[in-house]
Design a protein around this motif. Structure first.
Motif, short mmCIF file in Angstrom:
data_model
loop_
_atom_site.label_atom_id
_atom_site.label_comp_id
_atom_site.label_asym_id
_atom_site.label_seq_id
_atom_site.Cartn_x
_atom_site.Cartn_y
_atom_site.Cartn_z
N ILE A 288 0.84 -1.21 0.00
CA ILE A 288 0.00 0.00 0.00
C ILE A 288 0.87 1.25 0.00
O ILE A 288 0.58 2.24 -0.69
CB ILE A 288 -0.96 -0.02 1.21
CG1 ILE A 288 -2.01 -1.12 1.04
CG2 ILE A 288 -1.64 1.34 1.40
CD1 ILE A 288 -2.89 -1.34 2.26
N SER A 289 1.99 1.21 0.75
CA SER A 289 2.87 2.38 0.79
C SER A 289 3.50 2.64 -0.57
O SER A 289 3.77 3.78 -0.94
CB SER A 289 3.95 2.20 1.86
OG SER A 289 4.86 1.17 1.49
N LYS A 290 3.76 1.55 -1.33
CA LYS A 290 4.31 1.73 -2.67
C LYS A 290 3.24 2.24 -3.65
O LYS A 290 3.54 3.01 -4.56
CB LYS A 290 4.91 0.41 -3.18
CG LYS A 290 6.15 -0.04 -2.43
CD LYS A 290 7.25 1.01 -2.52
CE LYS A 290 8.50 0.58 -1.78
NZ LYS A 290 9.56 1.62 -1.84
N LEU A 291 2.03 1.80 -3.47
CA LEU A 291 0.93 2.26 -4.35
C LEU A 291 0.62 3.74 -4.09
O LEU A 291 0.33 4.49 -5.01
CB LEU A 291 -0.30 1.39 -4.11
CG LEU A 291 -1.50 1.60 -5.04
CD1 LEU A 291 -1.13 1.33 -6.49
CD2 LEU A 291 -2.67 0.71 -4.61
N ARG A 292 0.69 4.13 -2.84
CA ARG A 292 0.58 5.53 -2.38
C ARG A 292 -0.81 6.15 -2.54
O ARG A 292 -1.33 6.76 -1.62
CB ARG A 292 1.62 6.44 -3.06
CG ARG A 292 3.03 6.24 -2.60
CD ARG A 292 3.85 7.49 -2.86
NE ARG A 292 3.89 7.85 -4.27
CZ ARG A 292 4.80 7.43 -5.15
NH1 ARG A 292 5.75 6.60 -4.76
NH2 ARG A 292 4.78 7.84 -6.40
N LEU B 229 -18.32 3.97 -10.90
CA LEU B 229 -17.18 4.48 -10.12
C LEU B 229 -15.93 3.73 -10.60
O LEU B 229 -15.86 2.50 -10.52
CB LEU B 229 -17.40 4.24 -8.63
CG LEU B 229 -16.36 4.86 -7.67
CD1 LEU B 229 -16.45 6.36 -7.70
CD2 LEU B 229 -16.58 4.34 -6.26
N ASP B 230 -14.97 4.48 -11.11
CA ASP B 230 -13.74 3.90 -11.70
C ASP B 230 -12.57 4.24 -10.79
O ASP B 230 -12.24 5.41 -10.60
CB ASP B 230 -13.53 4.46 -13.10
CG ASP B 230 -12.41 3.74 -13.85
OD1 ASP B 230 -11.34 3.53 -13.26
OD2 ASP B 230 -12.62 3.40 -15.03
N VAL B 231 -11.93 3.19 -10.21
CA VAL B 231 -10.81 3.38 -9.27
C VAL B 231 -9.57 2.74 -9.89
O VAL B 231 -9.59 1.55 -10.27
CB VAL B 231 -11.10 2.75 -7.91
CG1 VAL B 231 -9.95 3.03 -6.95
CG2 VAL B 231 -12.41 3.29 -7.34
N GLN B 232 -8.51 3.51 -9.99
CA GLN B 232 -7.26 3.01 -10.57
C GLN B 232 -6.09 3.45 -9.72
O GLN B 232 -6.07 4.57 -9.18
CB GLN B 232 -7.10 3.54 -12.00
CG GLN B 232 -5.95 2.90 -12.76
CD GLN B 232 -5.97 3.29 -14.23
OE1 GLN B 232 -6.43 4.36 -14.59
NE2 GLN B 232 -5.44 2.41 -15.08
N GLY B 233 -5.10 2.57 -9.59
CA GLY B 233 -3.93 2.90 -8.80
C GLY B 233 -3.09 3.98 -9.45
O GLY B 233 -3.06 4.15 -10.67
N GLY B 234 -2.36 4.75 -8.62
CA GLY B 234 -1.47 5.78 -9.12
C GLY B 234 -2.17 7.12 -9.30
O GLY B 234 -3.34 7.31 -8.98
#
Length: 531
Positions: free
Chosen positions: A70-74, A158-163
């Motif tokens: 999770i810390s890397k995904l931020r 609802l569209d959720v994407q990392g970064g």
């Protein structure tokens, strides 16, 4: 976790701390900038937050690996379709629709119990309130009575994407699309200064109870009447809620039972911000052109105002076209006394088959506080009772003053009071208007514009009142045999024909202005032997 549980347990929003309205036209809604603090407890979503009661070595190791991921995904980027806010009591009622630009939400794990871990955020937001303002106000009152706001937020997608939104990396692999999202939201209404405690079936106060008109000023410009006012409104927002609003337009109307309210003024507020416990509104504007149908309503308004009574008015804003608020325009602090210091200079009474009176009528026309308009009193029509001596303090005329259009002929004679007041012996009423002269003078402190008015009366019949021949004889005897003549009290009403500079009257029939009818007055005059 289900989407609803994620929103309930993992997404934390503190605020809004500040709301700034970004535009003032709002044809399709209103753009506002919302500031607050937000955070997503991703650890609770995937179950990797530390267990304070303890856990096995391998489970702790696995959770540590999850928290590292999770810390890397931020952060995650969130895009949503239009969000509909519905009343939980009536899901068919959409209270408002929200359009939110794509957001970047920071991710956290093991957040502390306080809110220090949240990240400040500022985002524009398009709000489109329902046009069914009746239903909206009903929702507000019901929520206040229950002590909480209960709504459901619906979004088709609802569209959720990392970064982040602007970068392409391995983080974008984390991706989830949620369809037909529905989540319930319940917010307790806090106690607000100046308002009754919400809940326990407490009714929400009427709008008129929230607004106080502090000052009001009506003045003349070259071609219109200008309005300046100051009002205070109880601030209904929580203490941590801040808002900067631009100039807001309003139309002021006089209500009517027979047709739609008649628009009489267009006003705007100066930009304002929320202050506790009251918001101060500086208001400016002008009087709108007055149609033929408006004049009877205006007459009723002025009649009540001059009688020391409040008046119902209707206020609405083009922003919410079908929202009208009924409030009271407050009565003057002191009942207006328009005609003052009325007397008849050089009054002469001539005997003959019919006694006649001549002289010069003098009076001050004093407008109520806040009315600083330029007017010209062009004609007057007094209707006077004459007394032997000063008018008794207990005698008053109760006819209310009013406003009406000028008529080609003088108004009909008013009936004599029944019973005739004590010590009254005579009645003077010219058959036609008296041409008058009007000069503006310096007003007294606490009053509106003030004018000195004079008008000549020449050989107007002095009617001896029925059954008062002896009182008239006694008065004449005092005039003839008294060293200083006799004091005649005068009590009556006057119709005053005025033109108000800048008053926008549509009809050509009103080029001669308007008539203030039934203005009461009381005074006295000394009639000497030589007169």
């Amino acid at each position: 976790m289900s989407p609803d549980n994620i929103l309930q347990a993992a997404v934390v929003f503190d605020g809004p701390r500040r709301i700034t309205v970004l535009n003032s036209t709002w044809p399709d809604g209103m753009w506002v900038d919302v500031e607050g603090r937000v955070g997503v407890d991703a650890g609770v979503i995937i179950g990797v937050n530390e267990d304070p009661t303890g856990e096995s070595f391998f489970k702790s190791l696995w959770k540590s690996f999850g928290r590292w991921g999770i810390s890397k995904l931020r952060q995650v980027s969130v895009k949503t379709s239009t969000i509909d806010i519905r009343s939980q009591q009536d899901l068919s009622l959409v209270l408002a629709s929200l359009d939110i630009p794509p957001l970047e939400l920071p991710l956290s794990t093991n957040p502390p119990a306080n809110l220090d871990w949240l990240t400040s955020i500022s985002t524009p937001l398009l709000i489109r309130p329902t046009h069914n303002t009746t239903a909206l106000m009903r929702f507000v009152r019901e929520s206040w009575s229950l002590g909480a706001i209960s709504v459901r937020a619906d979004a088709a997608k609802l569209d959720v994407q990392g970064g982040s939104l602007r970068s392409s990396s391995w983080r974008n692999v984390v991706h989830r699309v949620i369809s037909n999202l529905k989540t319930s939201i319940r917010v307790r209404i806090p106690s607000l200064p100046g308002l009754p405690h919400p809940g326990r079936n407490t009714p929400f106060p009427s709008i008129s109870e929230l607004i106080t008109l502090c000052t009001f000023n009506l003045s003349t410009s070259a071609d219109n009447l200008l309005i300046e006012a100051a009002a205070t409104v109880i601030d209904p927002a929580p203490l941590n809620f801040d808002l900067n609003a631009p100039s807001l337009p309003f139309i002021v109307s006089l209500p009517s039972e027979s047709f739609t309210p008649a628009h009489v003024a267009s006003v705007k507020t100066k930009p304002f911000s929320l202050t506790h416990p009251n918001i101060t509104l500086d208001i400016f504007g002008h009087v709108l052109p007055l149609s033929e149908d408006t004049l009877p309503l205006l007459s009723t308004f002025i009649t009540r105002y001059l009688s020391g009574l409040s008046n119902p008015i209707t206020i609405h804003t083009p922003i919410f076209a079908d929202l009208s608020v009924n409030v009271d325009f407050p009565a003057p602090t002191i009942k207006p006394h328009i005609l003052r210091d009325v007397t008849i200079r050089d009054m002469k009474i001539k005997p003959g088959n019919t006694f006649t009176a001549s002289g010069t009528v003098l009076a001050r026309v004093v407008l109520p506080k806040g009315m600083n308009v330029e007017l010209d009193v062009k004609r007057v029509l007094p209707d006077v009772l004459v007394f032997d001596g000063e008018v008794p303090e207990s005698v008053h005329l109760l006819e209310p003053a009013s406003l009406r259009p000028p008529a080609p002929a003088p108004p009909p004679r008013r009936p004599l009071p029944d019973p005739i007041p004590e010590k009254a012996f005579g009645h003077i009423r010219p058959d036609d208007w008296l041409i008058s002269r009007c000069v503006r003078i310096e007003p007294e402190a606490g009053e509106g514009a003030e004018f000195s008015v004079t008008a000549r009366i020449v050989d107007v019949p002095l009617e001896v009142l029925p059954g008062r021949r002896s009182e008239f004889s006694d008065f004449v005897s005092k005039v003839i045999f008294g060293r200083q003549g006799a004091v005649a009290g005068i009590l009556g009403t006057a119709d005053v024909g005025v033109t108000v500079k800048g008053l926008p009257l549509d009809s050509p029939d009103h080029r001669d202005g308007m008539v203030l009818s039934g203005l009461p007055f009381k005074g006295s005059v000394r009639v000497g032997k030589k007169n």
